[in-house]
Design a protein around this motif. Structure first.
Motif, PDB file in Angstrom:
ATOM      1  N   HIS A   1     -49.579-130.721  41.918  1.00  0.00           N
ATOM      2  CA  HIS A   1     -50.402-129.341  41.233  1.00  0.00           C
ATOM      3  C   HIS A   1     -50.991-128.392  42.257  1.00  0.00           C
ATOM      4  O   HIS A   1     -51.772-127.414  41.842  1.00  0.00           O
ATOM      5  N   SER A   2     -50.544-128.549  43.620  1.00  0.00           N
ATOM      6  CA  SER A   2     -50.979-127.509  44.650  1.00  0.00           C
ATOM      7  C   SER A   2     -50.038-126.676  45.126  1.00  0.00           C
ATOM      8  O   SER A   2     -50.038-125.473  45.557  1.00  0.00           O
ATOM      9  N   VAL A   3     -48.707-127.509  45.222  1.00  0.00           N
ATOM     10  CA  VAL A   3     -47.755-126.564  46.049  1.00  0.00           C
ATOM     11  C   VAL A   3     -47.159-125.485  45.500  1.00  0.00           C
ATOM     12  O   VAL A   3     -46.846-125.473  44.218  1.00  0.00           O
ATOM     13  N   GLY A   4     -47.315-124.342  46.124  1.00  0.00           N
ATOM     14  CA  GLY A   4     -46.999-123.105  45.403  1.00  0.00           C
ATOM     15  C   GLY A   4     -47.913-122.314  44.776  1.00  0.00           C
ATOM     16  O   GLY A   4     -47.894-121.217  44.085  1.00  0.00           O
ATOM     17  N   SER A   5     -49.209-122.812  44.844  1.00  0.00           N
ATOM     18  CA  SER A   5     -50.327-122.145  44.085  1.00  0.00           C
ATOM     19  C   SER A   5     -51.427-122.307  45.074  1.00  0.00           C
ATOM     20  O   SER A   5     -52.198-121.387  45.045  1.00  0.00           O
ATOM     21  N   VAL A   6     -51.544-123.207  45.918  1.00  0.00           N
ATOM     22  CA  VAL A   6     -52.837-123.487  46.821  1.00  0.00           C
ATOM     23  C   VAL A   6     -52.064-123.300  48.405  1.00  0.00           C
ATOM     24  O   VAL A   6     -51.228-124.049  48.697  1.00  0.00           O
ATOM     25  N   GLU A   7     -52.515-122.710  49.178  1.00  0.00           N
ATOM     26  CA  GLU A   7     -52.374-122.790  50.601  1.00  0.00           C
ATOM     27  C   GLU A   7     -52.424-124.195  51.458  1.00  0.00           C
ATOM     28  O   GLU A   7     -53.676-124.741  51.121  1.00  0.00           O
ATOM     29  N   LEU A   8     -51.551-124.739  51.906  1.00  0.00           N
ATOM     30  CA  LEU A   8     -51.540-125.862  52.530  1.00  0.00           C
ATOM     31  C   LEU A   8     -51.176-125.936  54.031  1.00  0.00           C
ATOM     32  O   LEU A   8     -50.442-124.923  54.410  1.00  0.00           O
ATOM     33  N   ASP A   9     -51.758-126.963  54.808  1.00  0.00           N
ATOM     34  CA  ASP A   9     -51.562-127.060  56.271  1.00  0.00           C
ATOM     35  C   ASP A   9     -51.500-128.426  56.742  1.00  0.00           C
ATOM     36  O   ASP A   9     -52.456-129.008  57.227  1.00  0.00           O
ATOM     37  N   LEU A  10     -50.302-129.034  56.427  1.00  0.00           N
ATOM     38  CA  LEU A  10     -50.077-130.442  56.336  1.00  0.00           C
ATOM     39  C   LEU A  10     -50.259-130.934  57.976  1.00  0.00           C
ATOM     40  O   LEU A  10     -51.156-131.711  58.057  1.00  0.00           O
ATOM     41  N   ASP A  11     -49.662-130.210  58.828  1.00  0.00           N
ATOM     42  CA  ASP A  11     -49.782-130.499  60.128  1.00  0.00           C
ATOM     43  C   ASP A  11     -51.218-130.357  60.694  1.00  0.00           C
ATOM     44  O   ASP A  11     -51.771-130.974  61.446  1.00  0.00           O
ATOM     45  N   GLY A  12     -51.676-129.037  60.177  1.00  0.00           N
ATOM     46  CA  GLY A  12     -53.188-128.699  60.833  1.00  0.00           C
ATOM     47  C   GLY A  12     -54.111-129.884  60.294  1.00  0.00           C
ATOM     48  O   GLY A  12     -55.032-129.963  61.110  1.00  0.00           O
TER      49      GLY A  12
ATOM     50  N   LYS B   1     -53.690-114.118  44.057  1.00  0.00           N
ATOM     51  CA  LYS B   1     -53.779-113.815  42.625  1.00  0.00           C
ATOM     52  C   LYS B   1     -53.977-114.955  41.616  1.00  0.00           C
ATOM     53  O   LYS B   1     -54.780-114.742  40.747  1.00  0.00           O
ATOM     54  N   SER B   2     -53.650-116.251  42.328  1.00  0.00           N
ATOM     55  CA  SER B   2     -54.292-117.364  41.423  1.00  0.00           C
ATOM     56  C   SER B   2     -55.829-117.424  41.223  1.00  0.00           C
ATOM     57  O   SER B   2     -56.037-117.859  40.106  1.00  0.00           O
ATOM     58  N   VAL B   3     -56.480-117.118  42.223  1.00  0.00           N
ATOM     59  CA  VAL B   3     -57.730-117.066  42.165  1.00  0.00           C
ATOM     60  C   VAL B   3     -58.306-116.035  41.170  1.00  0.00           C
ATOM     61  O   VAL B   3     -59.010-116.290  40.277  1.00  0.00           O
ATOM     62  N   LEU B   4     -57.553-115.070  41.164  1.00  0.00           N
ATOM     63  CA  LEU B   4     -57.977-113.828  40.231  1.00  0.00           C
ATOM     64  C   LEU B   4     -57.691-114.283  38.772  1.00  0.00           C
ATOM     65  O   LEU B   4     -58.534-114.183  37.867  1.00  0.00           O
ATOM     66  N   LEU B   5     -56.511-114.982  38.618  1.00  0.00           N
ATOM     67  CA  LEU B   5     -56.338-115.320  37.390  1.00  0.00           C
ATOM     68  C   LEU B   5     -56.947-116.126  36.756  1.00  0.00           C
ATOM     69  O   LEU B   5     -57.580-116.183  35.491  1.00  0.00           O
ATOM     70  N   THR B   6     -57.525-117.440  37.378  1.00  0.00           N
ATOM     71  CA  THR B   6     -58.056-118.272  36.885  1.00  0.00           C
ATOM     72  C   THR B   6     -59.705-117.817  36.733  1.00  0.00           C
ATOM     73  O   THR B   6     -60.278-118.237  35.683  1.00  0.00           O
ATOM     74  N   ARG B   7     -60.181-117.181  37.460  1.00  0.00           N
ATOM     75  CA  ARG B   7     -61.535-116.654  37.409  1.00  0.00           C
ATOM     76  C   ARG B   7     -61.489-115.708  35.992  1.00  0.00           C
ATOM     77  O   ARG B   7     -62.250-115.657  35.336  1.00  0.00           O
ATOM     78  N   PHE B   8     -60.629-114.874  35.693  1.00  0.00           N
ATOM     79  CA  PHE B   8     -60.205-114.158  34.641  1.00  0.00           C
ATOM     80  C   PHE B   8     -60.251-114.735  33.236  1.00  0.00           C
ATOM     81  O   PHE B   8     -61.006-114.673  32.532  1.00  0.00           O
ATOM     82  N   ALA B   9     -59.726-116.019  33.419  1.00  0.00           N
ATOM     83  CA  ALA B   9     -59.565-116.967  32.226  1.00  0.00           C
ATOM     84  C   ALA B   9     -61.032-117.488  32.112  1.00  0.00           C
ATOM     85  O   ALA B   9     -61.109-117.619  30.695  1.00  0.00           O
ATOM     86  N   LEU B  10     -61.686-117.885  33.184  1.00  0.00           N
ATOM     87  CA  LEU B  10     -63.021-118.440  33.054  1.00  0.00           C
ATOM     88  C   LEU B  10     -64.076-117.508  32.388  1.00  0.00           C
ATOM     89  O   LEU B  10     -64.745-117.741  31.399  1.00  0.00           O
ATOM     90  N   ASP B  11     -63.959-116.083  32.769  1.00  0.00           N
ATOM     91  CA  ASP B  11     -64.845-115.150  32.114  1.00  0.00           C
ATOM     92  C   ASP B  11     -64.574-114.899  30.786  1.00  0.00           C
ATOM     93  O   ASP B  11     -65.355-114.724  29.881  1.00  0.00           O
ATOM     94  N   LEU B  12     -63.047-114.949  30.456  1.00  0.00           N
ATOM     95  CA  LEU B  12     -62.626-114.908  28.826  1.00  0.00           C
ATOM     96  C   LEU B  12     -63.546-115.891  28.143  1.00  0.00           C
ATOM     97  O   LEU B  12     -63.906-115.808  27.048  1.00  0.00           O
ATOM     98  N   ALA B  13     -63.135-117.261  28.684  1.00  0.00           N
ATOM     99  CA  ALA B  13     -63.878-118.492  27.987  1.00  0.00           C
ATOM    100  C   ALA B  13     -65.196-118.230  27.896  1.00  0.00           C
ATOM    101  O   ALA B  13     -65.692-118.598  26.664  1.00  0.00           O
TER     102      ALA B  13
ATOM    103  N   LEU C   1     -51.734-121.070  35.280  1.00  0.00           N
ATOM    104  CA  LEU C   1     -51.629-119.737  35.201  1.00  0.00           C
ATOM    105  C   LEU C   1     -50.500-119.570  36.608  1.00  0.00           C
ATOM    106  O   LEU C   1     -51.225-119.377  37.540  1.00  0.00           O
ATOM    107  N   ALA C   2     -49.281-119.454  36.454  1.00  0.00           N
ATOM    108  CA  ALA C   2     -48.300-119.081  37.395  1.00  0.00           C
ATOM    109  C   ALA C   2     -48.649-117.832  38.070  1.00  0.00           C
ATOM    110  O   ALA C   2     -48.178-117.031  37.336  1.00  0.00           O
ATOM    111  N   PRO C   3     -48.922-117.582  39.423  1.00  0.00           N
ATOM    112  CA  PRO C   3     -49.432-116.215  39.756  1.00  0.00           C
ATOM    113  C   PRO C   3     -47.878-115.480  39.819  1.00  0.00           C
ATOM    114  O   PRO C   3     -48.232-114.212  39.770  1.00  0.00           O
ATOM    115  N   LEU C   4     -46.802-115.946  39.897  1.00  0.00           N
ATOM    116  CA  LEU C   4     -45.642-115.005  40.245  1.00  0.00           C
ATOM    117  C   LEU C   4     -45.280-114.724  38.825  1.00  0.00           C
ATOM    118  O   LEU C   4     -44.392-113.356  38.846  1.00  0.00           O
ATOM    119  N   SER C   5     -45.457-115.158  37.784  1.00  0.00           N
ATOM    120  CA  SER C   5     -44.937-114.814  36.352  1.00  0.00           C
ATOM    121  C   SER C   5     -45.839-114.516  35.258  1.00  0.00           C
ATOM    122  O   SER C   5     -45.557-113.999  34.334  1.00  0.00           O
TER     123      SER C   5
END
Length: 415
Positions: free
Chosen positions: A218-229, A323-335, A392-396
């Motif tokens: 639920h995070s790959v492609g939506s949240v930045e990851l740094d497995l090696d770091g 964009k993911s952060v903005l989308l989810t924040r917008f959804a929370l504001d609407l709710a 909320l898929a940021p790309l689509s």
């Protein structure tokens, strides 16, 4: 509709239009088959299954005609054998924060999870006979852990997790110890979207002498990851959500280079052999991440994954996360405004830094409400016992699409 209500809707429409106009990823939406489902008013389930890209159909047709049809069995020696590791390296580069040679694409998430978790438990020193997991982890993770514990005579140490939250660093510190062999957690909680402190939790498990396996579905492609770091040992994830790989797309497995040749996955198949076409007696594991393979890789199913990854790599995870952060924040504001007084509670974190890519709203009757949403063309996702997830898929996904869906949800929740 009252004048006051109409005024509220108009204000939100202006806000959504402003956000769409300012969205640097707005043009990317045109690369998706948005018009393929004309009865869908708002698709808010991108965290379960991403929309298809237009180019996917073109590449699939070309693959069938030119590579499969044109090369036939020669396709294996012409490159297919290397697809699992090539695609794994692209995943590492584009979304995982992983250097080459540590990731492969193969199997389902459940199978890959089993192979990595079992490898970690099998390699644990004597006396380390506990697997740590949380009670609200995704079902497959919990079931796999229980099965491995039964096979290996281990004990599962459960962390009781609030479904409206996620596993915390303090909980992990209290649970791990001298008997910990492996700790398994989801980076983003599948119900609440709580974003776990992956680097902190990884250090805590290491301090206790154990290994950590992260489910990144639920995070790959939506949240930045740094497995090696972050020093992660093992990780798995799917490719059909934010990466748009399609239904049943193959999963990926990550094994940190320092564990190569030490951790041995248990499903010994011919594709994981050092010399698969020798077909001789006895098993000798391949080197590097290729040792995670078992059977014949799902080559056809990798074509859509390549399409999704190419887009993600071109756009960049920083822009996608923003964009993911903005989308989810917008959804929370609407709710907060549209569902005020309707008995709806927000199960997702308000803090942008601890929220993944979806928003979960709760009310006891939301199973029935979700059914009505589907009938009205708003595709969300119900999760027991009482949550509607808005993926909320940021790309689509546009901000206007989020608003359209939330207006229908408000209507159905307040009627």
């Amino acid at each position: 509709m009252t004048a006051q209500r109409q005024g509220t809707v108009d204000t939100w429409r202006e806000r959504a239009a402003e956000l769409d106009a300012a969205d640097p990823l707005a043009a990317v939406r045109d690369e998706f088959l948005l018009d393929a489902a004309p009865r869908v008013v708002s698709y808010l389930d991108g965290n379960s299954l991403g929309r298809p890209l237009r180019v996917t159909g073109e590449r699939m047709a070309a693959f069938i005609a030119q590579e499969w049809g044109g090369r036939l069995i020669r396709g294996w020696t012409d490159g297919w054998m290397d697809w699992p590791t090539q695609l794994g390296d692209q995943l590492g580069r584009a979304v995982l924060g992983a250097a080459p040679g540590q990731t492969v694409v193969a199997d389902s998430t459940t199978v890959m999870l089993y192979k990595l978790a079992r490898a970690a438990v099998d390699a644990a020193p004597d006396g380390r006979d506990e697997i740590v997991c949380d009670t609200d982890n995704f079902p497959t993770d919990r079931y796999v852990v229980e099965g491995i514990a039964a096979e290996r005579g281990c004990r599962v140490r459960w962390i009781e997790t609030d479904p409206d939250a996620g596993v915390t660093l303090d909980q992990v510190r209290a649970a791990v110890g001298s008997r910990t062999a492996l700790a398994l957690f989801s980076h983003v909680a599948y119900r609440s979207a709580h974003l776990a402190d992956a680097p902190g939790i990884t250090r805590a498990v290491h301090d206790a002498g154990g290994l950590v396996l992260w489910d990144l579905s639920h995070s790959v492609g939506s949240v930045e990851l740094d497995l090696d770091g972050w020093g992660v040992d093992l990780a798995v994830g799917c490719t059909y959500k934010y990466l748009c790989g399609g239904p049943g797309a193959p999963a990926f497995g990550y094994l940190a280079a320092r564990h190569h040749g030490v951790l041995r996955q248990p499903v010994q198949g011919w594709m994981g052999h050092a010399e698969p076409f020798t077909m001789g007696p006895g098993y000798a594991a391949a080197t590097g991440a290729r040792a995670l393979l078992s059977g014949t890789p799902p080559i056809v199913a990798m074509v859509p994954v390549r399409c999704g990854l190419d887009l993600v790599e071109r756009v960049g995870m920083a822009a996608i996360r923003a964009k993911s952060v903005l989308l989810t924040r917008f959804a929370l504001d609407l709710a907060d405004e549209l569902l005020a007084g309707a008995g709806v509670t927000v199960a997702s974190p308000r803090d942008d830094t601890t929220r993944g890519g979806h928003v979960t709203l709760r009310r006891p009757d939301f199973r029935a409400v979700n059914d009505r949403l589907w009938d009205a063309g708003v595709i969300g996702d119900f999760r027991a016992p009482d949550g509607i997830r808005l993926g909320l898929a940021p790309l689509s996904t546009s901000f206007t699409e989020v608003l359209d869906g939330m207006l229908v949800l408000a209507k159905e929740a307040t009627r």
